[in-house]
Design a protein around this motif. Sequence first.
Motif, PDB file in Angstrom:
ATOM      1  N   LYS A 164     -43.311  24.822 -24.613  1.00 12.76           N
ATOM      2  CA  LYS A 164     -42.363  24.373 -23.442  1.00 12.76           C
ATOM      3  C   LYS A 164     -41.858  25.778 -22.819  1.00 12.76           C
ATOM      4  N   SER A 166     -38.519  25.813 -21.784  1.00 12.79           N
ATOM      5  CA  SER A 166     -37.426  25.697 -22.657  1.00 12.79           C
ATOM      6  C   SER A 166     -37.211  26.452 -23.570  1.00 12.79           C
ATOM      7  N   THR A 169     -36.195  29.912 -23.112  1.00 14.08           N
ATOM      8  CA  THR A 169     -34.665  30.087 -22.990  1.00 14.08           C
ATOM      9  C   THR A 169     -33.749  30.056 -24.268  1.00 14.08           C
ATOM     10  N   GLU A 170     -34.328  29.142 -25.044  1.00 16.45           N
ATOM     11  CA  GLU A 170     -33.567  28.964 -26.489  1.00 16.45           C
ATOM     12  C   GLU A 170     -33.679  30.032 -27.345  1.00 16.45           C
TER      13      GLU A 170
END
Length: 311
Positions: A164, A166, A169-170
């Motif tokens: 994903k 996201s 970003t993590e």
Amino acid sequence: MKIRLVNKGVFTPIEDITTTLLPPEQGFYWIDADVEELLSLQPLFGIHDLAVEDCLTEEEQRPKLEVYESHYFIVINSIRFDDEEIFLRALNMFLGRHYLITVTRQKINELRTIKPILWEQEVDSADRLLYHLVDSVVDNYFLVGDRIEARIESLEEDILMHTKKSHLTEIIGLRSEILWLKKVLGPQRDVIGALNKKELKLFDVQLQKYFGDIHENAVKITETFETYRDLMANLREAYQSSVANRANEIMRVFTALTTIFMPLTFITGIYGMNFDFIPGMHDRYGSIVLLFIMAALGFGMFYVFRKKDWL
């Protein structure tokens, strides 16, 4: 502010702060205060102005050891990890011959969990309390390290299974936290090393040797977080590879579908031409036969692509 007389691990609350100015017959005084209360303690214990200024003005202090005439000023950072962000909280300690003053801005778990250890070890000197506090803070880094490692493994599994946006970003956020923490671990390791090797009159000679074990743990922690930094770099490469592979899979499907429809488009193109004499053009069942041929051709190509693992 909490004032306690500690004797062989037994706590006795003290109400009058002036009682702590003189050494007790047995044990020592532990004064646990916040930053604002430090100003009232400064004139009573002769705390140096620079140490007080550091506690009041610096939100995140660099680990340090400062030796003054009547006391030592020691700063180490307690760690907390909430799965998204790493927090460091400064534990400021003023060590005198018969007292230990701990000053914090926020609550630190090690100050609460240290009491059973003092009882078990029958602690009766301020330097031993400081030793156990430093030891507890360093041990907590291992616990946080285990949680970060588990988070990295979980993130790696998620990336390989279901990539994903996201995740990137993590990865960037966690890597930044680890790099920031690594910059703090170096000075903290050096401070603990100084507690082991430097001549400090307020520490018992035998007790001071035990700081060598804490220093070894601090070195291990520094090396561990160095490894975590490398793991995060590998994780980012895995994410990029996963994204690239996913894009290749999508392009492969699109290419296969395009290839399947190419002959169908060719057939419809021929029968869309404005000619009278085209095979099957005026046949009653010509369109049905043509659709059947096109369907058979499409499914046949699909079967071949699946068999060759192109789809």
